[in-house]
Scaffold this motif. Structure first.
Motif, PDB file in Angstrom:
ATOM      1  N   ILE A  28       0.836  -1.205   0.000  1.00  0.00           N
ATOM      2  CA  ILE A  28       0.000   0.000   0.000  1.00  0.00           C
ATOM      3  C   ILE A  28       0.868   1.251   0.000  1.00  0.00           C
ATOM      4  N   ALA A  29       1.912   1.274   0.841  1.00  0.00           N
ATOM      5  CA  ALA A  29       2.802   2.430   0.900  1.00  0.00           C
ATOM      6  C   ALA A  29       3.484   2.651  -0.446  1.00  0.00           C
ATOM      7  N   ASP A  39      12.691   1.032  -3.071  1.00  0.00           N
ATOM      8  CA  ASP A  39      13.896   0.430  -2.474  1.00  0.00           C
ATOM      9  C   ASP A  39      13.875   0.530  -0.953  1.00  0.00           C
ATOM     10  N   GLN A  40      13.499   1.680  -0.431  1.00  0.00           N
ATOM     11  CA  GLN A  40      13.459   1.864   1.020  1.00  0.00           C
ATOM     12  C   GLN A  40      12.371   0.997   1.660  1.00  0.00           C
ATOM     13  N   THR A  43      13.564  -2.589   1.683  1.00  0.00           N
ATOM     14  CA  THR A  43      14.586  -2.779   2.712  1.00  0.00           C
ATOM     15  C   THR A  43      13.941  -2.924   4.085  1.00  0.00           C
ATOM     16  N   ALA A  44      12.978  -2.054   4.386  1.00  0.00           N
ATOM     17  CA  ALA A  44      12.284  -2.134   5.679  1.00  0.00           C
ATOM     18  C   ALA A  44      11.530  -3.450   5.809  1.00  0.00           C
ATOM     19  N   ARG A  45      10.864  -3.863   4.741  1.00  0.00           N
ATOM     20  CA  ARG A  45      10.114  -5.124   4.750  1.00  0.00           C
ATOM     21  C   ARG A  45      11.064  -6.296   5.009  1.00  0.00           C
ATOM     22  N   ASP A  46      12.220  -6.296   4.353  1.00  0.00           N
ATOM     23  CA  ASP A  46      13.198  -7.371   4.528  1.00  0.00           C
ATOM     24  C   ASP A  46      13.741  -7.409   5.954  1.00  0.00           C
ATOM     25  N   LYS A  47      14.035  -6.244   6.522  1.00  0.00           N
ATOM     26  CA  LYS A  47      14.581  -6.199   7.879  1.00  0.00           C
ATOM     27  C   LYS A  47      13.564  -6.676   8.909  1.00  0.00           C
TER      28      LYS A  47
END
Length: 67
Positions: A28-29, A39-40, A43-47
């Motif tokens: 959604i974001a 990309d950001q 990255t947040a989803r992966d972390k």
């Protein structure tokens, strides 16, 4: 009890549900920002996924929590 401890307590046993919610929120974001921050967001989803135990499926014999 710190807020981090409380969050860990709330997530324990519901990791898959949390991952699904994070994925949905990230999608959604990304859509709302027109892909500008893909990309950001990824990255947040992966972390977050790493903190929840990676992306392994449940071990054989383990049940996933129903949604």
């Amino acid at each position: 009890m710190s807020i981090l401890d409380k969050l860990k307590e709330l997530v324990t046993g519901r990791e898959q549900q949390v991952k699904e919610g994070v994925d949905k929120a990230a999608d959604i974001a990304d859509e709302k920002t027109g892909g500008k921050y893909t990309d950001q967001i990824d990255t947040a989803r992966d972390k977050i996924g790493e903190q929840l135990g990676g992306n392994e499926p449940p071990a054989e014999g383990e049940q996933q929590n129903p949604t």
